[in-house]
Design a protein around this motif. Structure first.
Motif, PDB file in Angstrom:
ATOM      1  N   GLN A 171     -19.518  12.510  61.325  1.00 46.17           N
ATOM      2  CA  GLN A 171     -19.664  11.460  60.415  1.00 46.17           C
ATOM      3  C   GLN A 171     -19.172  10.015  61.352  1.00 46.17           C
ATOM      4  O   GLN A 171     -18.131  10.433  61.897  1.00 46.17           O
ATOM      5  CB  GLN A 171     -18.935  11.227  59.174  1.00 46.17           C
ATOM      6  CG  GLN A 171     -19.687  12.341  58.430  1.00 46.17           C
ATOM      7  CD  GLN A 171     -19.007  12.589  57.102  1.00 46.17           C
ATOM      8  OE1 GLN A 171     -18.208  11.775  56.672  1.00 46.17           O
ATOM      9  NE2 GLN A 171     -19.233  13.353  56.118  1.00 46.17           N
ATOM     10  N   GLU A 172     -19.871   8.993  61.406  1.00 44.34           N
ATOM     11  CA  GLU A 172     -19.385   7.863  62.119  1.00 44.34           C
ATOM     12  C   GLU A 172     -19.171   6.690  61.333  1.00 44.34           C
ATOM     13  O   GLU A 172     -19.786   6.402  60.507  1.00 44.34           O
ATOM     14  CB  GLU A 172     -20.572   7.778  63.322  1.00 44.34           C
ATOM     15  CG  GLU A 172     -20.806   8.649  64.371  1.00 44.34           C
ATOM     16  CD  GLU A 172     -21.921   8.281  65.382  1.00 44.34           C
ATOM     17  OE1 GLU A 172     -21.638   8.021  66.485  1.00 44.34           O
ATOM     18  OE2 GLU A 172     -23.227   8.631  64.731  1.00 44.34           O
ATOM     19  N   PHE A 173     -18.304   5.800  61.744  1.00 48.21           N
ATOM     20  CA  PHE A 173     -17.610   4.658  61.147  1.00 48.21           C
ATOM     21  C   PHE A 173     -17.675   3.550  62.063  1.00 48.21           C
ATOM     22  O   PHE A 173     -17.254   3.690  63.396  1.00 48.21           O
ATOM     23  CB  PHE A 173     -16.416   4.978  60.321  1.00 48.21           C
ATOM     24  CG  PHE A 173     -16.585   6.162  59.582  1.00 48.21           C
ATOM     25  CD1 PHE A 173     -16.729   5.796  58.236  1.00 48.21           C
ATOM     26  CD2 PHE A 173     -16.260   7.317  59.932  1.00 48.21           C
ATOM     27  CE1 PHE A 173     -16.621   6.837  57.114  1.00 48.21           C
ATOM     28  CE2 PHE A 173     -16.365   8.564  58.894  1.00 48.21           C
ATOM     29  CZ  PHE A 173     -16.613   8.303  57.677  1.00 48.21           C
ATOM     30  N   ILE A 174     -17.670   2.164  61.764  1.00 48.30           N
ATOM     31  CA  ILE A 174     -17.186   1.139  62.073  1.00 48.30           C
ATOM     32  C   ILE A 174     -16.259   0.391  61.141  1.00 48.30           C
ATOM     33  O   ILE A 174     -16.859   0.045  60.235  1.00 48.30           O
ATOM     34  CB  ILE A 174     -18.223   0.156  62.748  1.00 48.30           C
ATOM     35  CG1 ILE A 174     -19.266   0.680  64.026  1.00 48.30           C
ATOM     36  CG2 ILE A 174     -17.664  -1.311  63.292  1.00 48.30           C
ATOM     37  CD1 ILE A 174     -20.123  -0.011  64.626  1.00 48.30           C
ATOM     38  N   LEU A 175     -15.115   0.466  61.417  1.00 50.24           N
ATOM     39  CA  LEU A 175     -14.055  -0.004  60.282  1.00 50.24           C
ATOM     40  C   LEU A 175     -13.231  -0.991  60.867  1.00 50.24           C
ATOM     41  O   LEU A 175     -12.666  -1.045  62.115  1.00 50.24           O
ATOM     42  CB  LEU A 175     -13.462   1.112  59.598  1.00 50.24           C
ATOM     43  CG  LEU A 175     -14.384   2.224  59.010  1.00 50.24           C
ATOM     44  CD1 LEU A 175     -13.572   3.528  58.368  1.00 50.24           C
ATOM     45  CD2 LEU A 175     -14.941   1.499  57.801  1.00 50.24           C
ATOM     46  N   SER A 176     -12.704  -1.702  60.209  1.00 52.19           N
ATOM     47  CA  SER A 176     -11.756  -3.042  60.459  1.00 52.19           C
ATOM     48  C   SER A 176     -10.486  -2.815  59.572  1.00 52.19           C
ATOM     49  O   SER A 176     -10.633  -2.492  58.232  1.00 52.19           O
ATOM     50  CB  SER A 176     -12.030  -4.295  60.683  1.00 52.19           C
ATOM     51  OG  SER A 176     -11.375  -5.191  60.672  1.00 52.19           O
ATOM     52  N   PRO A 177      -9.436  -3.289  59.665  1.00 57.77           N
ATOM     53  CA  PRO A 177      -8.116  -3.455  59.150  1.00 57.77           C
ATOM     54  C   PRO A 177      -8.383  -4.388  57.752  1.00 57.77           C
ATOM     55  O   PRO A 177      -7.904  -4.056  56.627  1.00 57.77           O
ATOM     56  CB  PRO A 177      -6.879  -3.805  59.825  1.00 57.77           C
ATOM     57  CG  PRO A 177      -7.309  -3.274  61.225  1.00 57.77           C
ATOM     58  CD  PRO A 177      -8.933  -3.383  61.224  1.00 57.77           C
ATOM     59  N   LEU A 178      -9.394  -5.237  57.938  1.00 58.41           N
ATOM     60  CA  LEU A 178      -9.534  -6.214  56.838  1.00 58.41           C
ATOM     61  C   LEU A 178     -10.383  -5.513  55.650  1.00 58.41           C
ATOM     62  O   LEU A 178      -9.926  -5.880  54.427  1.00 58.41           O
ATOM     63  CB  LEU A 178     -10.840  -7.265  57.273  1.00 58.41           C
ATOM     64  CG  LEU A 178     -10.458  -8.300  58.287  1.00 58.41           C
ATOM     65  CD1 LEU A 178     -11.396  -9.033  58.807  1.00 58.41           C
ATOM     66  CD2 LEU A 178      -9.482  -9.087  57.722  1.00 58.41           C
ATOM     67  N   GLN A 179     -10.823  -4.254  55.881  1.00 59.71           N
ATOM     68  CA  GLN A 179     -11.198  -3.751  54.900  1.00 59.71           C
ATOM     69  C   GLN A 179     -10.090  -2.861  54.135  1.00 59.71           C
ATOM     70  O   GLN A 179     -10.519  -2.119  53.091  1.00 59.71           O
ATOM     71  CB  GLN A 179     -12.393  -2.458  55.057  1.00 59.71           C
ATOM     72  CG  GLN A 179     -13.652  -3.268  55.811  1.00 59.71           C
ATOM     73  CD  GLN A 179     -14.747  -2.475  56.681  1.00 59.71           C
ATOM     74  OE1 GLN A 179     -14.321  -2.065  57.820  1.00 59.71           O
ATOM     75  NE2 GLN A 179     -15.722  -2.071  55.993  1.00 59.71           N
ATOM     76  N   PHE A 180      -8.860  -2.750  54.411  1.00 60.90           N
ATOM     77  CA  PHE A 180      -8.115  -1.712  54.018  1.00 60.90           C
ATOM     78  C   PHE A 180      -6.720  -2.874  53.468  1.00 60.90           C
ATOM     79  O   PHE A 180      -5.633  -2.606  53.335  1.00 60.90           O
ATOM     80  CB  PHE A 180      -7.488  -0.892  55.042  1.00 60.90           C
ATOM     81  CG  PHE A 180      -8.417   0.256  55.238  1.00 60.90           C
ATOM     82  CD1 PHE A 180      -8.400   1.466  54.607  1.00 60.90           C
ATOM     83  CD2 PHE A 180      -9.606  -0.109  56.290  1.00 60.90           C
ATOM     84  CE1 PHE A 180      -9.283   2.457  55.176  1.00 60.90           C
ATOM     85  CE2 PHE A 180     -10.470   0.894  56.628  1.00 60.90           C
ATOM     86  CZ  PHE A 180     -10.400   2.103  55.942  1.00 60.90           C
ATOM     87  N   GLY A 181      -7.168  -3.894  53.195  1.00 60.06           N
ATOM     88  CA  GLY A 181      -6.308  -5.102  52.945  1.00 60.06           C
ATOM     89  C   GLY A 181      -5.318  -5.729  53.781  1.00 60.06           C
ATOM     90  O   GLY A 181      -4.497  -6.588  53.414  1.00 60.06           O
ATOM     91  N   VAL A 182      -5.483  -5.529  55.012  1.00 60.75           N
ATOM     92  CA  VAL A 182      -4.718  -6.106  56.058  1.00 60.75           C
ATOM     93  C   VAL A 182      -5.294  -7.240  56.752  1.00 60.75           C
ATOM     94  O   VAL A 182      -6.636  -7.062  57.221  1.00 60.75           O
ATOM     95  CB  VAL A 182      -4.556  -5.063  57.191  1.00 60.75           C
ATOM     96  CG1 VAL A 182      -3.508  -5.620  58.229  1.00 60.75           C
ATOM     97  CG2 VAL A 182      -3.737  -3.838  56.493  1.00 60.75           C
TER      98      VAL A 182
END
Length: 284
Positions: A73-84
């Motif tokens: 499984q592949e992701f493109i994620l950012s801390p913005l999506q975790f409340g940071v």
């Protein structure tokens, strides 16, 4: 269980060298070795810069994982999506070798841009989120002020930031129009690179500490006004806070500011990697 944990940056934005980039050689070497292992790793974690997902090195990764019977499984994620309030999108690949499976197997072999499927229940694959901005995917972030050092941290004395962190006037005169400036109430700052503190253009945000001026992002302030903002660099401890490092984390005294910023710029966001690893190790 034979585990394997891999972190690597091989893609070059500007030259688009892909697998011809010298920084990709070690990655490709590991891929080749994996195919000849008597006991290949059972789980794999890969982190890279955004853009890796369209490189030929990425194609080689998928080919090897497929030949070894990995579910991925592949992701493109950012801390913005975790409340940071920190914009640092990164590519991640999680892989488990058969017969091991992911809790949310319905999103196998998909590139996801949302952390939704990291929970045990998934109602959709969030395909519509592919064209959303980071803020649209998760607009609820803490303000920058929640990540600033307190007086007890030793970076502030008598309410005044140590001179080491103040941006010199000559840098404002030369690069003022290229600076990314944020306030304590801001809900986003730019990614800090390993060159932060040495350079001000494109290396990360600067903090306006003046209480008498209001920053208007849509407008370019004249240099004279920028000087009144009392701009400063974020301290290494603050950059570590944006990376969600624990309060117990610290650098030895002999590590210079520049070395600290360089290591932080090459590090990971704990807020993002933590949930990914918990998801990777969770049993289906």
């Amino acid at each position: 269980m034979h585990g394997f944990f891999l972190l690597h940056v091989s893609h070059t934005h500007g030259l688009q060298k892909h697998s011809a980039d010298a920084r990709a050689f070690s990655f490709i070497k590991i891929l080749n070795l994996m195919q000849n292992m008597s006991y290949p790793p059972q789980m794999l974690f890969v982190e890279n810069v955004v853009g890796f997902e369209v490189s030929d090195t990425h194609d080689q990764l998928l080919e090897v994982l497929s030949s070894l019977n990995f579910n991925l499984q592949e992701f493109i994620l950012s801390p913005l999506q975790f409340g940071v309030p920190y914009s640092r999108p990164r590519y991640f690949c999680l892989a488990k070798r058969e017969p091991m499976r992911f809790q949310n197997a319905s999103v196998n072999n998909k590139l996801l841009r949302t952390p939704m499927c990291l929970s045990q229940t998934v109602t959709s694959t969030s395909q519509d989120s592919d064209h959303q901005t980071e803020e649209e995917q998760d607009p609820v972030c803490k303000p920058v002020k929640d990540f600033l050092v307190k007086e007890a941290d030793g970076c502030i004395q008598n309410g005044t930031i140590l001179q080491d962190y103040i941006v010199p006037p000559n840098l404002i005169e030369r690069w003022g129009n290229a600076m990314d400036i944020v306030y304590p109430e801001s809900k986003r700052c730019c990614c800090f690179t390993r060159s932060y503190y040495r350079y001000v253009k494109g290396t990360g945000s600067l903090l306006a500490t003046s209480e008498n001026l209001q920053w208007v992002p849509e407008e370019k302030l004249p240099i004279s006004s920028l000087k009144e903002l009392r701009l400063r660099f974020f301290t290494p401890r603050e950059v570590a806070n944006f990376h969600s490092f624990p309060s117990s984390f610290w650098f030895p005294d002999h590590i210079s500011f520049r070395q600290q910023y360089a290591m932080l710029g090459n590090s990971l966001s704990v807020a993002v990697v933590g949930p990914l690893l918990r998801y990777l190790f969770a049993e289906a």
